[in-house]
Design a protein around this motif. Structure first.
Motif, PDB file in Angstrom:
ATOM      1  N   PHE A   1     -42.056 -18.740 -60.413  1.00  0.00           N
ATOM      2  CA  PHE A   1     -43.494 -19.049 -60.356  1.00  0.00           C
ATOM      3  C   PHE A   1     -43.812 -20.362 -61.040  1.00  0.00           C
ATOM      4  CE2 PHE A   1     -47.645 -19.294 -62.167  1.00  0.00           C
ATOM      5  CZ  PHE A   1     -48.452 -18.943 -61.102  1.00  0.00           C
TER       6      PHE A   1
ATOM      7  N   GLN B   1     -47.694 -22.873 -61.114  1.00  0.00           N
ATOM      8  CA  GLN B   1     -48.995 -23.071 -60.470  1.00  0.00           C
ATOM      9  C   GLN B   1     -48.814 -23.993 -59.267  1.00  0.00           C
ATOM     10  OE1 GLN B   1     -51.537 -21.362 -61.469  1.00  0.00           O
ATOM     11  NE2 GLN B   1     -50.881 -20.706 -63.512  1.00  0.00           N
TER      12      GLN B   1
ATOM     13  N   TYR C   1     -47.207 -13.732 -70.796  1.00  0.00           N
ATOM     14  CA  TYR C   1     -46.842 -14.033 -69.390  1.00  0.00           C
ATOM     15  C   TYR C   1     -46.642 -15.548 -69.242  1.00  0.00           C
ATOM     16  CZ  TYR C   1     -49.159  -9.477 -68.854  1.00  0.00           C
ATOM     17  OH  TYR C   1     -49.545  -8.173 -68.993  1.00  0.00           O
ATOM     18  N   CYS C   2     -45.824 -16.118 -70.097  1.00  0.00           N
ATOM     19  CA  CYS C   2     -45.820 -17.581 -70.241  1.00  0.00           C
ATOM     20  C   CYS C   2     -45.057 -18.316 -69.146  1.00  0.00           C
ATOM     21  CB  CYS C   2     -45.257 -17.964 -71.600  1.00  0.00           C
ATOM     22  SG  CYS C   2     -43.507 -17.596 -71.752  1.00  0.00           S
ATOM     23  N   GLY C   3     -44.264 -17.611 -68.342  1.00  0.00           N
ATOM     24  CA  GLY C   3     -43.498 -18.299 -67.287  1.00  0.00           C
ATOM     25  C   GLY C   3     -42.619 -19.374 -67.903  1.00  0.00           C
TER      26      GLY C   3
ATOM     27  N   LEU D   1     -46.032 -23.264 -69.455  1.00  0.00           N
ATOM     28  CA  LEU D   1     -47.109 -24.228 -69.157  1.00  0.00           C
ATOM     29  C   LEU D   1     -48.166 -24.280 -70.267  1.00  0.00           C
ATOM     30  CD1 LEU D   1     -48.581 -26.158 -67.173  1.00  0.00           C
ATOM     31  CD2 LEU D   1     -49.682 -24.143 -66.210  1.00  0.00           C
ATOM     32  N   PHE D   2     -48.732 -23.119 -70.614  1.00  0.00           N
ATOM     33  CA  PHE D   2     -49.829 -23.138 -71.595  1.00  0.00           C
ATOM     34  C   PHE D   2     -49.292 -23.280 -73.015  1.00  0.00           C
ATOM     35  CE2 PHE D   2     -51.885 -21.503 -67.870  1.00  0.00           C
ATOM     36  CZ  PHE D   2     -53.085 -22.184 -67.897  1.00  0.00           C
TER      37      PHE D   2
ATOM     38  N   GLU E   1     -42.457 -13.438 -72.205  1.00  0.00           N
ATOM     39  CA  GLU E   1     -42.168 -13.463 -70.769  1.00  0.00           C
ATOM     40  C   GLU E   1     -41.086 -12.426 -70.471  1.00  0.00           C
ATOM     41  OE1 GLU E   1     -43.153 -15.165 -67.804  1.00  0.00           O
ATOM     42  OE2 GLU E   1     -41.515 -13.952 -67.014  1.00  0.00           O
ATOM     43  N   ILE E   2     -41.216 -11.791 -69.330  1.00  0.00           N
ATOM     44  CA  ILE E   2     -40.270 -10.711 -69.006  1.00  0.00           C
ATOM     45  C   ILE E   2     -39.027 -11.254 -68.317  1.00  0.00           C
ATOM     46  CG2 ILE E   2     -41.040 -10.004 -66.685  1.00  0.00           C
ATOM     47  CD1 ILE E   2     -41.254  -7.125 -68.170  1.00  0.00           C
TER      48      ILE E   2
ATOM     49  N   GLY F   1     -39.745 -10.168 -73.327  1.00  0.00           N
ATOM     50  CA  GLY F   1     -40.311  -8.844 -73.568  1.00  0.00           C
ATOM     51  C   GLY F   1     -41.457  -8.575 -72.623  1.00  0.00           C
ATOM     52  N   ASP F   2     -41.909  -7.328 -72.727  1.00  0.00           N
ATOM     53  CA  ASP F   2     -43.054  -6.934 -71.915  1.00  0.00           C
ATOM     54  C   ASP F   2     -44.315  -7.298 -72.692  1.00  0.00           C
ATOM     55  OD1 ASP F   2     -45.068  -5.654 -70.595  1.00  0.00           O
ATOM     56  OD2 ASP F   2     -43.898  -3.854 -70.157  1.00  0.00           O
ATOM     57  N   ALA F   3     -45.200  -8.041 -72.059  1.00  0.00           N
ATOM     58  CA  ALA F   3     -46.397  -8.494 -72.765  1.00  0.00           C
ATOM     59  C   ALA F   3     -47.249  -7.322 -73.257  1.00  0.00           C
ATOM     60  CB  ALA F   3     -47.206  -9.412 -71.872  1.00  0.00           C
TER      61      ALA F   3
HETATM   62  C1  LIG Z   1     -48.630 -15.731 -62.741  1.00  0.00           C
HETATM   63  S1  LIG Z   1     -47.240 -16.104 -63.691  1.00  0.00           S
HETATM   64  C2  LIG Z   1     -48.013 -17.129 -64.937  1.00  0.00           C
HETATM   65  C3  LIG Z   1     -47.019 -17.987 -65.657  1.00  0.00           C
HETATM   66  C4  LIG Z   1     -47.647 -19.038 -66.577  1.00  0.00           C
HETATM   67  N1  LIG Z   1     -48.654 -18.453 -67.439  1.00  0.00           N
HETATM   68  C5  LIG Z   1     -48.216 -20.200 -65.760  1.00  0.00           C
HETATM   69  O1  LIG Z   1     -49.449 -20.237 -65.609  1.00  0.00           O
HETATM   70  O2  LIG Z   1     -47.422 -21.004 -65.293  1.00  0.00           O
HETATM   71  C6  LIG Z   1     -46.969 -14.582 -64.462  1.00  0.00           C
HETATM   72  C7  LIG Z   1     -45.684 -14.520 -65.267  1.00  0.00           C
HETATM   73  O3  LIG Z   1     -45.706 -13.269 -65.927  1.00  0.00           O
HETATM   74  C8  LIG Z   1     -44.381 -12.766 -65.993  1.00  0.00           C
HETATM   75  N2  LIG Z   1     -44.508 -11.318 -66.202  1.00  0.00           N
HETATM   76  C9  LIG Z   1     -44.761 -10.359 -65.269  1.00  0.00           C
HETATM   77  N3  LIG Z   1     -44.875  -9.146 -65.854  1.00  0.00           N
HETATM   78  C10 LIG Z   1     -44.703  -9.346 -67.179  1.00  0.00           C
HETATM   79  C11 LIG Z   1     -44.728  -8.484 -68.302  1.00  0.00           C
HETATM   80  N4  LIG Z   1     -44.949  -7.181 -68.174  1.00  0.00           N
HETATM   81  N5  LIG Z   1     -44.525  -9.004 -69.523  1.00  0.00           N
HETATM   82  C12 LIG Z   1     -44.315 -10.334 -69.656  1.00  0.00           C
HETATM   83  N6  LIG Z   1     -44.269 -11.199 -68.632  1.00  0.00           N
HETATM   84  C13 LIG Z   1     -44.475 -10.721 -67.412  1.00  0.00           C
HETATM   85  C14 LIG Z   1     -43.766 -13.204 -64.687  1.00  0.00           C
HETATM   86  O4  LIG Z   1     -42.353 -13.245 -64.779  1.00  0.00           O
HETATM   87  C15 LIG Z   1     -44.393 -14.592 -64.475  1.00  0.00           C
HETATM   88  O5  LIG Z   1     -43.564 -15.598 -65.000  1.00  0.00           O
END
Ligand SMILES: C[S@@+](CC[C@H](N)C(=O)[O-])C[C@H]1O[C@@H](n2cnc3c(N)ncnc32)[C@H](O)[C@@H]1O
Length: 717
Positions: A587, A589, A626-628, A631-632, A647-648, A675-677
């Motif tokens: 992923f 943006q 959910y930092c991917g 970016l932020f 981030e997972i 980890g799980d957010a």
């Molecule tokens: C929509 S993306 C946003 C990424 C980043 N914030 C950006 O704007 O570029 C969502 C991210 O959340 C991660 N993700 C999904 N479920 C998650 C969870 N339960 N805990 C942590 N991260 C998770 C995904 O792997 C993905 O990288």
């Protein structure tokens, strides 16, 4: 024995009488036939003729049954529609009854055919006196085939007589008066069918005896078909005459034991029916937060929760007033968060029901074709705008030749301001329906910030194509495609709106110019290799800075943009003064042009909460859930002393760490934690809550009260 069972027994007797009547008629006719001038047929000829007739009859029967069933369903559909349009729940036809009703007709037809030709045109093998013997054995065959379904109908009727009554409620509340009416219905719908069928056989036998030839055959054929259709209509409507309502009377009190047994049986049946209903309903309950769930929430808002609850209670929530493929004109009442119009019939007595139609706007009258019926709503294909909303719509604004065919965009006919207002409303509804927060603490949703580019902004597109159809000769195909000739069946592009069918594209106006320039060559490569594909595939086109050049966040002079199609390649993008790399399939943006505005907005939103730089309560820690690829975390890092990204995905964590390094951020300041957010407290237990800000841009997480809540942003990307 209660009234109902007695009635069923009477029914059984009635069935038996009807069948016996038929048999007697047939036996008499066969006897007459034999008596005519052949008193004796050699047994071997009789058996051979009989077998051949059975086979031929079966064949003709299969053909005729298929045809007649098609007709039947047509009539059934029509009757149901008629009934529904009168506010009925629709007719209920016992399909098995109907099937056997229909089954009689082909027997007559096949018999008439055999009789008329009397020459076995399907066979060149002569059978001694064969034609004659066919004629003689047809009635025998008919008798056999009439007895079998007849016995079945009687057995069926006796074993599960309750099947004759439309619903459980009506069965348990059968009043004697209602039963009387029902009996008439049963007789008309069922017994009469047998009697009429018996009468229907008469012309055939007359034909056999009198040898009237082809004219009579045609008459028989027409008669049989008309009578068949009549039977079906009678059946359909007669079932509608079951008006059973009101409390049931049980004249004989059953013994305590049988009462217990009955109760247990009834409880079991109720449990089974409830499980079945729940299973059916579960199949229709979409996953929370999925597009279907978002749509359903909008439908409930439009219809009203009380209306939906009432329909669930009276079991009519799946009874669509619209037939599959019916074309209807409706008024668009609202727009869903998915961008589809939510339309309703404007007829006064119409059932509360929503039809979801894409590419239309509130206030418009639209023509559409229903392709799926679901819980209290139907999905339809857009056909035509009958009355446009001229305030909102201007089709001149549409900048894509595939608009209203492609499933990708919904709003191109709107001004950009209106598009942004619609998007704001999506965020408002998301908070209302999904945040779980009381309205009083939901922040005021601000205006959506627009993108600097409205077209040519998407840095990622994923066109698809199908594999060669099975009937295509791969060797001939290879010869064709290697010369660059594209087969007609090969379409490379996007899915047609609400269909799993691809249409060809030459361009995508919302994709960046780099991607559009790369499209023809990529598509040409697909054409040339299409013979090697066993399955369809999705292409990935991603815009990237040239990664063979050394990355430098401060030097843009060597920036060259490329189109990358390899899922595993590294993609590089610039966001303000930062560089980001990520794996192509992960992923990021998709609107690079808006990212500086997006990240600055979040940064300023946090800063605005603490305007005084000397404010001791100013947060020092930031968590990017959910930092991917960071970016932020990275773009906001200058304002914080300590930053953590959660981030997972392990791959994303690797890239996030790499990006921190690429942008010169010290490892002590910034950590990325897998980890799980949702388990955020475990992951960042070392962060002081009162000094921590949490950023979250995924829509899936509700911020806990323990952390400061960053004002949420609604940004057009
Ligand atoms: C929509 S993306 C946003 C990424 C980043 N914030 C950006 O704007 O570029 C969502 C991210 O959340 C991660 N993700 C999904 N479920 C998650 C969870 N339960 N805990 C942590 N991260 C998770 C995904 O792997 C993905 O990288």
């Amino acid at each position: 024995m209660n009234t109902f069972i007695r009635s069923c027994r009477t029914q059984l007797v009635a069935d038996t009488v009807a069948i016996t009547f038929l048999l007697v008629v047939q036996i008499v006719l066969v006897y007459l036939l034999w008596m005519k001038d052949h008193f004796f047929i050699p047994p071997e000829l009789l058996i051979a003729g009989f077998i051949e007739t059975v086979l031929v009859t079966l064949f003709l029967q299969v053909v005729a049954v298929v045809q007649l069933l098609l007709v039947t369903w047509g009539i059934f559909g029509f009757c149901t529609h008629q009934a529904k349009s009168k506010g009925d729940k629709g007719c209920r036809v016992d399909v098995k009854d109907l099937f056997f009703g229909v089954l009689y007709i082909p027997f007559c037809l096949s018999g008439a055919f055999l009789t008329a030709t009397a020459s076995r045109p399907w066979s060149t093998r002569p059978l001694e006196g064969g034609a004659e013997i066919f004629v003689r054995t047809v009635p025998l065959t008919l008798v056999v085939f009439t007895v079998i379904p007849g016995v079945y109908v009687v057995y069926h009727g006796s074993q599960s007589p309750l099947l004759r009554y439309p619903t459980r409620t009506t069965r348990s509340s059968v009043s004697p008066a209602a039963l009387g009416t029902a009996r008439i219905g049963i007789f008309v719908g069922h017994d009469l069918k047998l009697v009429v069928t018996g009468l229907l056989l008469l012309p055939l036998y007359i034909l056999l005896i009198m040898d009237l030839g082809k004219l009579m055959t045609i008459i028989t054929f027409v008669l049989a078909t008309l009578t068949g259709a009549g039977i079906i209509i009678l059946l359909t409507y007669s079932k509608r005459t079951y008006p059973i309502r009101g409390p049931g009377k049980r004249p004989h009190a059953p013994s305590p034991l049988s009462q217990e047994e009955k109760q247990a049986k009834r409880a079991k049946a109720v449990a089974r029916a409830t499980a079945k209903r729940l299973k059916k309903q579960r199949g229709h309950i979409p996953e929370v937060c999925s597009p279907e769930d978002v749509r359903w929430t909008d439908i409930v808002s439009l219809l009203g929760q009380d209306v939906v609850d009432k329909a669930a209670e009276d079991g009519s929530e799946f009874n669509s007033p619209f037939l599959f493929k019916s074309e209807v004109e409706l008024e668009v009442k609202a727009i869903s968060s998915n961008g589809e119009g939510l339309a309703q019939s404007d007829e006064e007595d119409s059932k509360p029901w929503v039809v979801v139609v894409p590419f239309c706007l509130p206030g418009e009258r639209v023509k559409c074709r229903v392709f799926k019926n679901d819980r209290m709503h139907s999905l339809a294909d857009f056909m035509q705008i009958i009355r446009p909303n001229s305030v909102l719509r201007d089709d001149e604004r549409v900048n894509c030749k595939y608009f209203s065919k492609c499933g990708g965009c919904q709003y191109q006919m709107l001004s950009y301001e209106t598009q942004l207002a619609f998007k704001r409303n999506v965020v408002v509804k998301a908070y209302k329906n999904y945040s779980g927060l009381p309205q009083s603490v939901i922040p005021e949703i601000q205006s959506t910030i627009g993108s600097p580019l409205q077209y040519g902004y998407r840095t990622k597109i994923t066109p698809h194509f199908q594999a060669p159809p099975p009937k295509v000769d791969r060797i001939a195909l290879q010869a064709q495609v290697e010369s660059g000739d594209k087969p007609d069946w090969l379409q490379i592009g996007f899915n047609i709106q609400s269909q799993n069918k691809v249409f060809d594209i030459e361009e995508c106006p919302i994709a960046t110019p780099v991607l559009n320039r790369a499209l023809p060559e990529i598509f040409q490569n697909v054409v040339k290799t299409i013979h090697t594909y066993k399955k369809g595939a999705t292409l990935l086109l991603r815009e990237s800075l040239d990664t063979s050049v050394d990355p430098d966040p401060n030097d843009t002079s060597k920036d060259t943009k490329l189109c990358i199609t390899n899922n595993h390649a590294s993609i590089r993008e610039r966001v303000g003064g930062f560089l980001f790399e990520y794996v192509a399939s992960s992923f990021f943006q998709n609107n690079n042009a808006i990212l500086p505005a997006l990240t600055s907005y979040v940064r300023e939103a946090i800063a605005s909460l603490y305007p005084d730089p000397n404010d001791s309560s100013r947060p020092t820690h930031l968590i990017d859930t959910y930092c991917g690829s960071g970016l932020f975390a990275i773009t906001l890092s200058p304002d914080f002393s300590t930053v953590a990204g959660i981030e997972i995905s392990a791959d994303s964590i690797l890239y996030a760490k790499r990006n921190a390094k690429l942008n010169g951020i010290a490892a002590e300041k910034m950590t990325f934690r897998k980890g799980d957010a949702a388990e955020i407290f475990k992951t960042v237990s070392d962060f002081p809550p009162e000094k921590t800000v949490m950023e979250e841009l995924s829509g899936a997480y509700r911020p806990p009260r323990k952390f400061n809540l960053v004002q949420q942003v609604a940004i057009g990307f």
